[in-house]
Design a protein around this motif. Structure first.
Motif, PDB file in Angstrom:
ATOM      1  N   UNK A 101       0.843  -1.215   0.147  1.00 50.16           N
ATOM      2  CA  UNK A 101      -0.081  -0.037  -0.026  1.00 50.16           C
ATOM      3  C   UNK A 101       0.942   1.249   0.091  1.00 50.16           C
ATOM      4  N   UNK A 102       2.009   1.312   0.839  1.00 51.10           N
ATOM      5  CA  UNK A 102       2.677   2.487   0.884  1.00 51.10           C
ATOM      6  C   UNK A 102       3.452   2.501  -0.459  1.00 51.10           C
ATOM      7  N   UNK A 103       3.760   1.462  -1.029  1.00 54.93           N
ATOM      8  CA  UNK A 103       4.524   1.520  -2.483  1.00 54.93           C
ATOM      9  C   UNK A 103       3.608   2.132  -3.374  1.00 54.93           C
ATOM     10  N   UNK A 104       2.414   1.707  -3.513  1.00 60.91           N
ATOM     11  CA  UNK A 104       1.652   2.104  -4.376  1.00 60.91           C
ATOM     12  C   UNK A 104       1.181   3.525  -4.263  1.00 60.91           C
ATOM     13  N   UNK A 105       0.999   3.985  -2.882  1.00 61.23           N
ATOM     14  CA  UNK A 105       0.754   5.532  -2.671  1.00 61.23           C
ATOM     15  C   UNK A 105       2.065   6.354  -3.249  1.00 61.23           C
ATOM     16  N   UNK A 106       3.057   5.832  -2.884  1.00 58.34           N
ATOM     17  CA  UNK A 106       4.437   6.663  -3.507  1.00 58.34           C
ATOM     18  C   UNK A 106       4.387   6.760  -4.865  1.00 58.34           C
ATOM     19  N   UNK A 107       4.264   5.604  -5.472  1.00 52.96           N
ATOM     20  CA  UNK A 107       4.236   5.616  -6.960  1.00 52.96           C
ATOM     21  C   UNK A 107       3.034   6.593  -7.487  1.00 52.96           C
ATOM     22  N   UNK A 108       2.073   6.599  -6.720  1.00 56.30           N
ATOM     23  CA  UNK A 108       0.716   7.367  -7.235  1.00 56.30           C
ATOM     24  C   UNK A 108       0.757   8.807  -6.815  1.00 56.30           C
ATOM     25  N   UNK A 109       1.972   9.243  -6.363  1.00 56.79           N
ATOM     26  CA  UNK A 109       1.977  10.411  -5.705  1.00 56.79           C
ATOM     27  C   UNK A 109       0.631  10.940  -4.459  1.00 56.79           C
ATOM     28  N   UNK A 110       0.221   9.799  -3.737  1.00 61.17           N
ATOM     29  CA  UNK A 110      -0.682  10.027  -3.119  1.00 61.17           C
ATOM     30  C   UNK A 110      -2.047   9.998  -3.367  1.00 61.17           C
ATOM     31  N   UNK A 147     -10.565  -2.041  -5.626  1.00 64.14           N
ATOM     32  CA  UNK A 147     -11.452  -1.020  -5.857  1.00 64.14           C
ATOM     33  C   UNK A 147     -11.017   0.190  -4.844  1.00 64.14           C
ATOM     34  N   UNK A 148     -11.435   1.609  -5.219  1.00 64.06           N
ATOM     35  CA  UNK A 148     -10.834   2.493  -4.483  1.00 64.06           C
ATOM     36  C   UNK A 148     -11.591   2.323  -3.041  1.00 64.06           C
ATOM     37  N   UNK A 149     -12.736   1.970  -2.869  1.00 62.45           N
ATOM     38  CA  UNK A 149     -13.375   2.058  -1.460  1.00 62.45           C
ATOM     39  C   UNK A 149     -12.540   0.888  -0.569  1.00 62.45           C
ATOM     40  N   UNK A 150     -12.140  -0.136  -1.377  1.00 63.40           N
ATOM     41  CA  UNK A 150     -11.204  -1.369  -0.805  1.00 63.40           C
ATOM     42  C   UNK A 150     -10.071  -0.812  -0.160  1.00 63.40           C
ATOM     43  N   UNK A 151      -9.449   0.048  -0.945  1.00 61.92           N
ATOM     44  CA  UNK A 151      -8.013   0.692  -0.616  1.00 61.92           C
ATOM     45  C   UNK A 151      -8.259   1.687   0.676  1.00 61.92           C
ATOM     46  N   UNK A 152      -9.414   2.222   0.478  1.00 62.52           N
ATOM     47  CA  UNK A 152      -9.723   3.291   1.740  1.00 62.52           C
ATOM     48  C   UNK A 152      -9.821   2.517   2.978  1.00 62.52           C
ATOM     49  N   UNK A 153     -10.670   1.506   2.880  1.00 59.09           N
ATOM     50  CA  UNK A 153     -10.848   0.792   4.121  1.00 59.09           C
ATOM     51  C   UNK A 153      -9.724   0.158   4.541  1.00 59.09           C
ATOM     52  N   UNK A 154      -8.790  -0.494   3.694  1.00 53.23           N
ATOM     53  CA  UNK A 154      -7.487  -1.033   4.135  1.00 53.23           C
ATOM     54  C   UNK A 154      -6.557   0.020   4.695  1.00 53.23           C
ATOM     55  N   UNK A 155      -6.667   1.406   4.377  1.00 49.96           N
ATOM     56  CA  UNK A 155      -5.713   2.431   4.751  1.00 49.96           C
ATOM     57  C   UNK A 155      -6.280   2.942   6.098  1.00 49.96           C
ATOM     58  N   UNK A 156      -7.591   2.851   6.398  1.00 49.39           N
ATOM     59  CA  UNK A 156      -8.118   3.064   7.613  1.00 49.39           C
ATOM     60  C   UNK A 156      -7.769   2.063   8.455  1.00 49.39           C
ATOM     61  N   UNK A 157      -7.854   0.946   8.216  1.00 50.56           N
ATOM     62  CA  UNK A 157      -7.262  -0.256   8.913  1.00 50.56           C
ATOM     63  C   UNK A 157      -5.845  -0.284   9.622  1.00 50.56           C
ATOM     64  N   UNK A 158      -4.893   0.164   8.673  1.00 44.69           N
ATOM     65  CA  UNK A 158      -3.622   0.032   8.993  1.00 44.69           C
ATOM     66  C   UNK A 158      -3.266   1.559   9.570  1.00 44.69           C
ATOM     67  N   UNK A 159      -4.169   2.532   9.589  1.00 42.08           N
ATOM     68  CA  UNK A 159      -3.766   3.901  10.104  1.00 42.08           C
ATOM     69  C   UNK A 159      -3.097   4.659   9.320  1.00 42.08           C
ATOM     70  N   UNK A 160      -2.914   4.368   7.636  1.00 41.63           N
ATOM     71  CA  UNK A 160      -2.337   4.922   6.731  1.00 41.63           C
ATOM     72  C   UNK A 160      -3.013   6.418   6.433  1.00 41.63           C
ATOM     73  N   UNK A 161      -2.518   7.500   6.573  1.00 41.53           N
ATOM     74  CA  UNK A 161      -2.983   8.778   6.467  1.00 41.53           C
ATOM     75  C   UNK A 161      -2.993   9.111   4.958  1.00 41.53           C
ATOM     76  N   UNK A 162      -3.975  10.066   4.245  1.00 39.34           N
ATOM     77  CA  UNK A 162      -3.832  10.247   2.829  1.00 39.34           C
ATOM     78  C   UNK A 162      -3.049  11.551   3.079  1.00 39.34           C
ATOM     79  N   UNK A 163      -2.412  11.647   2.108  1.00 39.67           N
ATOM     80  CA  UNK A 163      -1.880  12.763   1.937  1.00 39.67           C
ATOM     81  C   UNK A 163      -1.907  13.987   2.025  1.00 39.67           C
ATOM     82  N   UNK A 164      -0.887  14.909   2.754  1.00 43.42           N
ATOM     83  CA  UNK A 164      -1.114  16.339   2.669  1.00 43.42           C
ATOM     84  C   UNK A 164      -0.543  16.886   1.644  1.00 43.42           C
TER      85      UNK A 164
END
Length: 354
Positions: free
Chosen positions: A316-325, A337-354
């Protein structure tokens, strides 16, 4: 807590804009100057460079510091909903409008509205936004009542708006309204001296056992890295290091593996360019070979769920880096799916970018 300009604005600015490099010091000085006025400001700079933090700093340094600050990502809101998000709607004005709702402009009365990724705004919405900036009035969707609003507008983009204007995708008159002052936010590569301070800042709230240390060679490698994802990429790197090497002192080899984890995939094994999801216990997991993958040994059980989650978090971190967040692009890289990724980010406490 937001710190007002007269209650320690210097402290607030130092807390939001981290570092002592010449580029960062110039940015702080520009923020102080811009904060003294109510002029519209456009922030330009690469994705992940911290434009929202700069907008917040301008708000906190100015006379509106005690009022609301609303941040809206224009590229993340569906086109048909952005007018309602900004200006509000009346009950029954469209399907799903079950109650009256204030938009961000009304809700931020006296404060600041930050419009991120303004270059992604639909052309018809650009016309409506221009009218709001000129008249300082809004009309809720489904209403004919004109309401006056007092907000400062700060916008941001990583796009070349000059090219967008030439192609007829962005209104030139709106650009001039939004960019009374245009402020360039520097890339991380132009202020690598700030990396040690930024790392300490990202580790500040971590428990002691999760914090990593970096030897001189490791820090030198970090300062030589291109950082295409800017501060966002560095923050993800620090999170990844804490998950995999919490409490350790890392050398240059460890840092190289963390900066490019996909390079550690086994060379003898064909690996798809995008990790493929598999079903495990009714839930999608992202699979890929990883340098820390373990082989069961007799009498030594492996926590498979934790191993899978660690691999998933890495990817997830690698993909967010490659996609500029950009979540939708990261989801595409992960074939989720976008919603699936958002759910997983919430699960792991990954913050969307600033």
């Amino acid at each position: 807590m937001t710190v007002g300009h007269n209650e320690g604005g210097q402290a607030a600015l130092e807390t939001l804009i981290i570092g002592t490099s010449p580029a960062t010091q110039r940015l702080r000085e520009m923020i102080r100057r811009v904060a003294r006025s109510n002029a519209s400001v456009m922030l330009c700079g690469p994705s992940g460079s911290g434009k929202e933090l700069v907008a917040r700093a301008i708000h906190d340094e100015g006379v509106r510091s005690g009022k609301p600050f609303a941040a809206i990502n224009c590229g993340a809101i569906p086109g048909e909903l952005i007018e309602s998000e900004l200006f509000g709607h009346e009950k029954g004005s469209f399907t799903g409008a079950t109650a009256r709702r204030l938009g961000h402009f009304e809700a931020s009365e006296g404060g600041t509205v930050f419009l991120d990724e303004i270059g992604d705004m639909r052309f018809d919405m650009q016309v409506k936004l221009l009218r709001v900036l000129e008249d300082r009035t809004i009309v809720r969707v489904g209403s004919s009542d004109v309401r006056h609003v007092d907000v400062r507008v700060i916008s941001a983009t990583h796009q070349d708006l000059d090219a967008a204007i030439a192609e007829g995708k962005f209104r030139e008159d709106l650009f001039f309204r939004l960019g009374v002052v245009v402020l360039q936010v520097p890339s991380l590569a132009s202020r690598v001296e700030d990396i040690p301070a930024l790392i300490r800042h990202f580790q500040r709230k971590m428990p002691g056992e999760a914090k990593c240390r970096f030897d001189d060679e490791a820090m030198m490698l970090l300062m030589q890295h291109r950082w295409p994802g800017n501060v966002r990429e560095l923050r993800n790197f620090v999170e990844r290091a804490s998950v995999l090497h919490g409490g350790e002192t890392l050398g240059a080899h460890d840092v190289a593996m963390l900066l490019n984890p996909t390079a550690a995939l086994a060379p003898a094994r064909a690996v798809p360019s995008s990790p493929a999801p598999v079903q495990a216990g009714g839930e999608e997991f992202i699979t890929a070979a990883a340098p820390h993958a373990k082989t069961p040994a007799p009498g030594r059980p492996i926590d498979l769920k934790r191993e899978i989650e660690t691999i998933e978090l890495e990817q997830i971190h690698v993909a967010l880096d490659l996609a500029d967040g950009i979540i939708s692009e990261a989801a595409r890289l992960l074939t989720l799916k976008r919603t699936t990724l958002i759910e997983k980010m919430r699960k792991y406490g990954v913050q969307q970018a600033a």
